[in-house]
Design a protein around this motif. Structure first.
Motif, PDB file in Angstrom:
ATOM      1  N   LEU A   1      -3.954 -66.065   6.105  1.00  0.00           N
ATOM      2  CA  LEU A   1      -3.028 -65.317   5.803  1.00  0.00           C
ATOM      3  C   LEU A   1      -1.727 -65.732   6.562  1.00  0.00           C
ATOM      4  O   LEU A   1      -1.793 -66.191   7.575  1.00  0.00           O
ATOM      5  CB  LEU A   1      -3.066 -63.761   6.361  1.00  0.00           C
ATOM      6  CG  LEU A   1      -4.051 -62.966   5.719  1.00  0.00           C
ATOM      7  CD1 LEU A   1      -4.223 -61.611   6.201  1.00  0.00           C
ATOM      8  CD2 LEU A   1      -3.908 -62.792   4.040  1.00  0.00           C
ATOM      9  N   GLY A   2      -0.725 -65.708   5.676  1.00  0.00           N
ATOM     10  CA  GLY A   2       0.584 -66.025   6.194  1.00  0.00           C
ATOM     11  C   GLY A   2       1.115 -65.346   7.395  1.00  0.00           C
ATOM     12  O   GLY A   2       0.767 -63.882   7.298  1.00  0.00           O
ATOM     13  N   GLU A   3       1.945 -65.707   8.221  1.00  0.00           N
ATOM     14  CA  GLU A   3       2.383 -64.933   9.469  1.00  0.00           C
ATOM     15  C   GLU A   3       3.864 -63.995   8.975  1.00  0.00           C
ATOM     16  O   GLU A   3       3.818 -63.283   9.588  1.00  0.00           O
ATOM     17  CB  GLU A   3       2.763 -65.853  10.359  1.00  0.00           C
ATOM     18  CG  GLU A   3       1.597 -66.582  11.153  1.00  0.00           C
ATOM     19  CD  GLU A   3       1.735 -67.124  12.555  1.00  0.00           C
ATOM     20  OE1 GLU A   3       2.776 -67.039  12.717  1.00  0.00           O
ATOM     21  OE2 GLU A   3       0.831 -67.890  12.975  1.00  0.00           O
ATOM     22  N   PHE A   4       4.454 -64.700   7.848  1.00  0.00           N
ATOM     23  CA  PHE A   4       5.757 -63.858   7.957  1.00  0.00           C
ATOM     24  C   PHE A   4       5.741 -62.885   6.740  1.00  0.00           C
ATOM     25  O   PHE A   4       6.900 -62.189   6.666  1.00  0.00           O
ATOM     26  CB  PHE A   4       6.711 -65.133   7.532  1.00  0.00           C
ATOM     27  CG  PHE A   4       6.826 -66.235   8.603  1.00  0.00           C
ATOM     28  CD1 PHE A   4       6.775 -65.617   9.900  1.00  0.00           C
ATOM     29  CD2 PHE A   4       7.143 -67.420   8.385  1.00  0.00           C
ATOM     30  CE1 PHE A   4       7.132 -66.732  10.990  1.00  0.00           C
ATOM     31  CE2 PHE A   4       7.231 -68.325   9.270  1.00  0.00           C
ATOM     32  CZ  PHE A   4       7.307 -68.151  10.634  1.00  0.00           C
ATOM     33  N   GLY A   5       4.545 -63.062   6.192  1.00  0.00           N
ATOM     34  CA  GLY A   5       4.813 -61.932   4.838  1.00  0.00           C
ATOM     35  C   GLY A   5       6.051 -61.965   4.074  1.00  0.00           C
ATOM     36  O   GLY A   5       6.224 -63.245   3.422  1.00  0.00           O
ATOM     37  N   ILE A   6       6.322 -60.919   3.583  1.00  0.00           N
ATOM     38  CA  ILE A   6       7.499 -60.901   2.710  1.00  0.00           C
ATOM     39  C   ILE A   6       8.783 -61.521   2.858  1.00  0.00           C
ATOM     40  O   ILE A   6       9.879 -61.730   2.510  1.00  0.00           O
ATOM     41  CB  ILE A   6       7.860 -59.571   2.021  1.00  0.00           C
ATOM     42  CG1 ILE A   6       8.130 -58.757   3.049  1.00  0.00           C
ATOM     43  CG2 ILE A   6       6.425 -59.059   1.161  1.00  0.00           C
ATOM     44  CD1 ILE A   6       8.327 -57.210   2.269  1.00  0.00           C
ATOM     45  N   ARG A   7       8.849 -61.641   4.616  1.00  0.00           N
ATOM     46  CA  ARG A   7       9.987 -62.283   5.336  1.00  0.00           C
ATOM     47  C   ARG A   7      10.132 -63.578   5.087  1.00  0.00           C
ATOM     48  O   ARG A   7      11.034 -64.277   5.752  1.00  0.00           O
ATOM     49  CB  ARG A   7      10.244 -61.529   6.777  1.00  0.00           C
ATOM     50  CG  ARG A   7      10.816 -60.128   6.750  1.00  0.00           C
ATOM     51  CD  ARG A   7      10.967 -59.797   8.024  1.00  0.00           C
ATOM     52  NE  ARG A   7      11.578 -60.690   9.021  1.00  0.00           N
ATOM     53  CZ  ARG A   7      12.847 -61.106   8.845  1.00  0.00           C
ATOM     54  NH1 ARG A   7      13.719 -60.361   8.010  1.00  0.00           N
ATOM     55  NH2 ARG A   7      13.432 -61.875   9.826  1.00  0.00           N
ATOM     56  N   ALA A   8       9.282 -64.370   4.704  1.00  0.00           N
ATOM     57  CA  ALA A   8       8.840 -65.756   4.666  1.00  0.00           C
ATOM     58  C   ALA A   8      10.349 -66.564   4.310  1.00  0.00           C
ATOM     59  O   ALA A   8      10.577 -67.635   4.775  1.00  0.00           O
ATOM     60  CB  ALA A   8       7.607 -66.096   4.089  1.00  0.00           C
ATOM     61  N   GLY A   9      10.593 -65.711   2.886  1.00  0.00           N
ATOM     62  CA  GLY A   9      11.891 -66.460   2.369  1.00  0.00           C
ATOM     63  C   GLY A   9      12.935 -66.475   3.105  1.00  0.00           C
ATOM     64  O   GLY A   9      13.807 -67.700   3.396  1.00  0.00           O
ATOM     65  N   LEU A  10      13.333 -65.379   3.868  1.00  0.00           N
ATOM     66  CA  LEU A  10      14.570 -65.078   4.703  1.00  0.00           C
ATOM     67  C   LEU A  10      14.211 -66.099   6.134  1.00  0.00           C
ATOM     68  O   LEU A  10      15.497 -66.611   6.376  1.00  0.00           O
ATOM     69  CB  LEU A  10      14.952 -63.820   5.224  1.00  0.00           C
ATOM     70  CG  LEU A  10      15.560 -62.957   4.306  1.00  0.00           C
ATOM     71  CD1 LEU A  10      15.490 -61.556   4.682  1.00  0.00           C
ATOM     72  CD2 LEU A  10      17.082 -63.339   4.467  1.00  0.00           C
ATOM     73  N   ILE A  11      13.146 -66.015   6.719  1.00  0.00           N
ATOM     74  CA  ILE A  11      12.894 -66.826   7.732  1.00  0.00           C
ATOM     75  C   ILE A  11      13.163 -68.283   7.366  1.00  0.00           C
ATOM     76  O   ILE A  11      13.660 -69.018   8.368  1.00  0.00           O
ATOM     77  CB  ILE A  11      11.650 -66.584   8.435  1.00  0.00           C
ATOM     78  CG1 ILE A  11      11.330 -65.208   9.075  1.00  0.00           C
ATOM     79  CG2 ILE A  11      11.124 -67.547   9.415  1.00  0.00           C
ATOM     80  CD1 ILE A  11      10.195 -64.811   9.373  1.00  0.00           C
ATOM     81  N   GLY A  12      12.671 -68.770   6.197  1.00  0.00           N
ATOM     82  CA  GLY A  12      12.553 -70.086   5.698  1.00  0.00           C
ATOM     83  C   GLY A  12      14.248 -70.442   5.491  1.00  0.00           C
ATOM     84  O   GLY A  12      14.731 -71.568   5.928  1.00  0.00           O
ATOM     85  N   ALA A  13      14.906 -69.611   4.849  1.00  0.00           N
ATOM     86  CA  ALA A  13      16.264 -69.797   4.664  1.00  0.00           C
ATOM     87  C   ALA A  13      16.971 -69.957   5.769  1.00  0.00           C
ATOM     88  O   ALA A  13      17.925 -71.035   6.012  1.00  0.00           O
ATOM     89  CB  ALA A  13      16.981 -68.787   3.714  1.00  0.00           C
ATOM     90  N   ALA A  14      16.945 -69.282   6.856  1.00  0.00           N
ATOM     91  CA  ALA A  14      17.629 -69.435   8.198  1.00  0.00           C
ATOM     92  C   ALA A  14      17.171 -70.704   8.785  1.00  0.00           C
ATOM     93  O   ALA A  14      18.159 -71.416   9.420  1.00  0.00           O
ATOM     94  CB  ALA A  14      17.242 -68.369   9.153  1.00  0.00           C
TER      95      ALA A  14
END
Length: 313
Positions: A291-304
Motif C-alpha cells: 500500500l502507498g504511504e501517502f494515500g490521497i495526499r500523494a499528489g500534494l506531497i509530490g507537488a511540494a
C-alpha cells in the motif's frame, strides 16, 4: 533543471475533477496553511487555482511570504509540462489551455506544471512506499486507473511525438476483456477501468444484487458476509492482475505500490492481488504488493517535492 530550494517554503496545488487542494509547507513537510475549493468546469478552473494560491500566500506573514521560493501545480488529463499546456481533461471540459506564465505572473514566483498521477506516483516511489527501490510500479486506483513506472532508478515518461504528448502509465486502458467486456469511454472494449475502478466495482455490485450503493467502499466492507461482494472484488482483482502481467514481464518491477482512493481497502486488496499474480506468473519474478504511504495526499506531497527539487528525479 532548477536548483533545489530545500530550506525554503513552497506552494503546492493539486487539481482534481471535484476539488482543488492547496497548501504551503516548509522543508520538513509541516503545513503552514491549506485550503480546498470546488474545481469549476472549463477554463474557470484556472482562475480558481490562481485565487486559491493568492489566498494561501496572503495568509502568511510578510517575512514568511518572502520565503516562498517556488510553486507546483499538478493537473489531471493530458499535460505538456515543458510547454505548460493543459492539453485535455474530459471531465473538466478543457482542451489545449495555454497555462504559460499565468500563475507565475499572478503569484510572483516560479511555478512548475505537471501531471497529477505522474507526480503522485513519483512521490510514492521516491519518498513513500517505494523509496530505496529502483524498479517500482505505482498504481493509482480511484475513479480511473493509471500510475507510474520506474526502471533502473529512472521514471519512465513518454516524449512528444507527431501526434502530440502521450501520457505514460495509462494502465486503466489496457484491454483485458476483449470478447465480453464493457465499452470504455476511451473507445475500446473491456479495459481494466471498466472492471476494477471504483465506479466499475460499484456498478458491478449493483448489477448483481439490484441494490444501488454509494461506492466501492461498501463492497469491500461487505466481503466477509456477502458472496456477491466477494465475486465482484475477485473479478476486479483478476482484471488488475491481467493488466499488470505485460508490465511485469516487460520491466520486472520488484514492487507494485497501490495508491488512490480504492487503496483504502487495505490488505484485502493487496493480499488478493499478490495471490493472483503469484498464481499467474511463471517466467518473471513475482513483485511484492504494498500500500502507498501517502494515500490521497500523494499528489500534494509530490507537488511540494516537485516545487522543492525543481524536477521529477
Amino acid at each position: 533543471m532548477l536548483a533545489d530550494v530545500t530550506t525554503d517554503l513552497v506552494l503546492a496545488v493539486d487539481v482534481g475533477g471535484g476539488t482543488t487542494k492547496g497548501e504551503i509547507t516548509d522543508a520538513d513537510g509541516n503545513v503552514l496553511c491549506a485550503d480546498t475549493v470546488e474545481t469549476p468546469y472549463g477554463e474557470a478552473a484556472f482562475e480558481a487555482i490562481e485565487t486559491l494560491g493568492l489566498r494561501l500566500l496572503d495568509e502568511l506573514t510578510p517575512d514568511l511570504r518572502d520565503r516562498v521560493a517556488r510553486a507546483a501545480v499538478i493537473l489531471p488529463g493530458l499535460v505538456d509540462p515543458d510547454r505548460a499546456i493543459a492539453l485535455f481533461a474530459a471531465n473538466l471540459g478543457w482542451r489545449n489551455v495555454k497555462v504559460g506564465s499565468r500563475f507565475t505572473d499572478r503569484w510572483g514566483l516560479p511555478v512548475l506544471i505537471d501531471h497529477d498521477v505522474t507526480v503522485a506516483g513519483w512521490a510514492e516511489w521516491r519518498y513513500g512506499a517505494g523509496r530505496g527501490h529502483d524498479d517500482v510500479c505505482v498504481l493509482i486506483i480511484g475513479t480511473g486507473i493509471s500510475g507510474t513506472l520506474s526502471v533502473g532508478g529512472r521514471l519512465v515518461r513518454a516524449s512528444a511525438g507527431q501526434s502530440g504528448v502521450a501520457q505514460a502509465g495509462e494502465y486503466g486502458h489496457i484491454p483485458v476483456r476483449y470478447r465480453d467486456g464493457l465499452p470504455c469511454p476511451c473507445g475500446n472494449v473491456g479495459c481494466v477501468e471498466t472492471v476494477a475502478s471504483g465506479p466499475a466495482i460499484a456498478r458491478a455490485y449493483a448489477a448483481r444484487t439490484g441494490r444501488e450503493i454509494s461506492g466501492a467502499d461498501v463492497v469491500f466492507a461487505a466481503l466477509d458476509t456477502d458472496p456477491e461482494a466477494h465475486a465482484v472484488v475477485d473479478d476486479a482483482v483478476d482484471a488488475l492482475a491481467a493488466g499488470l502481467l505485460g508490465v511485469v514481464h516487460a520491466s520486472c518491477p520488484e514492487l507494485i505500490v497501490l495508491g488512490g482512493g480504492l487503496a483504502r481497502a487495505g490488505t484485502v486488496l493487496t493480499s488478493a492481488l499478490q495471490a493472483r499474480l503469484t498464481t499467474l506468473l511463471r517466467v518473471a519474478p513475482v513483485p511484492r504488493i504494498a500500500l502507498g504511504e501517502f494515500g490521497i495526499r500523494a499528489g500534494l506531497i509530490g507537488a511540494a517535492q516537485l516545487a522543492r527539487t525543481g524536477s521529477l528525479r
